[in-house]
Design a protein around this motif. Structure first.
Motif, PDB file in Angstrom:
ATOM      1  N   GLY A 116       0.706  -1.397   0.044  1.00 34.44           N
ATOM      2  CA  GLY A 116       0.138   0.078   0.190  1.00 34.44           C
ATOM      3  C   GLY A 116       0.931   1.303  -0.012  1.00 34.44           C
ATOM      4  N   LEU A 117       0.097   2.425   0.308  1.00 36.47           N
ATOM      5  CA  LEU A 117       0.910   3.594   0.299  1.00 36.47           C
ATOM      6  C   LEU A 117       2.145   3.572   1.250  1.00 36.47           C
ATOM      7  CD1 LEU A 117       0.283   6.488  -0.897  1.00 36.47           C
ATOM      8  CD2 LEU A 117      -1.012   7.006   1.431  1.00 36.47           C
ATOM      9  N   GLN A 121       2.218  -2.834   4.342  1.00 42.69           N
ATOM     10  CA  GLN A 121       1.828  -4.103   3.747  1.00 42.69           C
ATOM     11  C   GLN A 121       0.241  -4.446   4.457  1.00 42.69           C
ATOM     12  OE1 GLN A 121       3.365  -7.532   3.021  1.00 42.69           O
ATOM     13  NE2 GLN A 121       4.926  -6.053   2.308  1.00 42.69           N
ATOM     14  N   ALA A 122      -0.423  -3.646   5.648  1.00 40.43           N
ATOM     15  CA  ALA A 122      -1.293  -4.038   6.167  1.00 40.43           C
ATOM     16  C   ALA A 122      -2.734  -3.476   5.259  1.00 40.43           C
ATOM     17  CB  ALA A 122      -1.596  -3.065   7.454  1.00 40.43           C
ATOM     18  N   LYS A 129      -8.823  -3.438  -2.907  1.00 42.18           N
ATOM     19  CA  LYS A 129      -8.864  -4.406  -4.280  1.00 42.18           C
ATOM     20  C   LYS A 129      -7.516  -4.493  -4.699  1.00 42.18           C
ATOM     21  CE  LYS A 129     -12.742  -1.580  -4.853  1.00 42.18           C
ATOM     22  NZ  LYS A 129     -12.454  -0.636  -3.502  1.00 42.18           N
ATOM     23  N   PHE A 130      -7.251  -5.890  -5.131  1.00 39.93           N
ATOM     24  CA  PHE A 130      -5.634  -6.128  -5.715  1.00 39.93           C
ATOM     25  C   PHE A 130      -6.152  -6.792  -7.172  1.00 39.93           C
ATOM     26  CE2 PHE A 130      -5.275  -6.730  -1.271  1.00 39.93           C
ATOM     27  CZ  PHE A 130      -3.920  -6.232  -0.825  1.00 39.93           C
ATOM     28  N   ARG A 141      -2.611  -2.421  -6.085  1.00 43.65           N
ATOM     29  CA  ARG A 141      -3.668  -2.358  -4.963  1.00 43.65           C
ATOM     30  C   ARG A 141      -4.552  -0.946  -5.042  1.00 43.65           C
ATOM     31  NH1 ARG A 141      -2.476  -2.660   1.650  1.00 43.65           N
ATOM     32  NH2 ARG A 141      -1.063  -4.149   0.891  1.00 43.65           N
ATOM     33  N   PHE A 142      -5.745  -1.041  -4.685  1.00 41.95           N
ATOM     34  CA  PHE A 142      -6.511  -0.017  -4.833  1.00 41.95           C
ATOM     35  C   PHE A 142      -7.136   0.137  -3.308  1.00 41.95           C
ATOM     36  CE2 PHE A 142      -6.624  -1.599  -9.176  1.00 41.95           C
ATOM     37  CZ  PHE A 142      -6.368  -0.586  -9.795  1.00 41.95           C
TER      38      PHE A 142
END
Length: 160
Positions: A116-117, A121-122, A129-130, A141-142
């Motif tokens: 993620g940003l 990882q979390a 969404k992946f 990743r969205f």
């Protein structure tokens, strides 16, 4: 390292299957919940699935109760809710954990491949969404706030 296609999952009816059943498809894997502010995204996810299924898109829904207890129902209740409320026809699976000690191996792999940003990882919330390419690799990743409609161009590009 585990390959996505080697991971076993449980369908919402309890039937075990390997993700190899989806080899060669573009996957949109989503942790979902029935009582979340983002729950109306089921409609957009279903629309994407119906629009692009013939080109190889499969949406996979994984209920998760780790965020505010927003998926408290049984698998049968979840399945009925999705079918009656949103006419969901894409594959749904049994509840999973996406964070913590009991993280499902699928989400452990997705989080590693598409952090993620700022590299986190979390998974932050339901309806993360992946987007997984035809080779079984998570490419993007969205965030939960990214609607199915807003990510459609990326889905189309993955299908090209």
């Amino acid at each position: 390292m585990t390959r996505l296609y080697d991971i076993e999952v449980a369908a919402i009816d309890g039937r075990k299957q390997k993700l190899e059943d989806y080899a060669g498809k573009v996957l949109l894997i989503v942790n979902v919940a029935s009582k979340c502010g983002f729950t109306p995204q089921y409609a957009g996810l279903e629309k994407l699935y119906r629009k692009y299924a013939d080109r190889g898109l499969v949406v996979l829904g994984f209920p998760c109760n780790q965020f505010g207890g927003q998926e408290p129902g049984t698998e049968e209740e979840i399945s009925k809710f999705c079918s009656l409320r949103y006419d969901v026809t894409f594959p749904m699976f049994s509840k999973v954990d996406v964070n913590g000690d009991e993280t499902h191996p699928l989400f452990a792999l997705l989080k590693q491949q598409a952090p993620g940003l700022l590299g986190t990882q979390a998974v932050k919330w339901n309806f993360t969404k992946f987007l997984v390419d035809r080779q079984g690799r998570a490419r993007k990743r969205f965030a939960p706030s990214d609607t199915p409609e807003s990510i459609e161009p990326e889905v189309e590009a993955a299908l090209a």
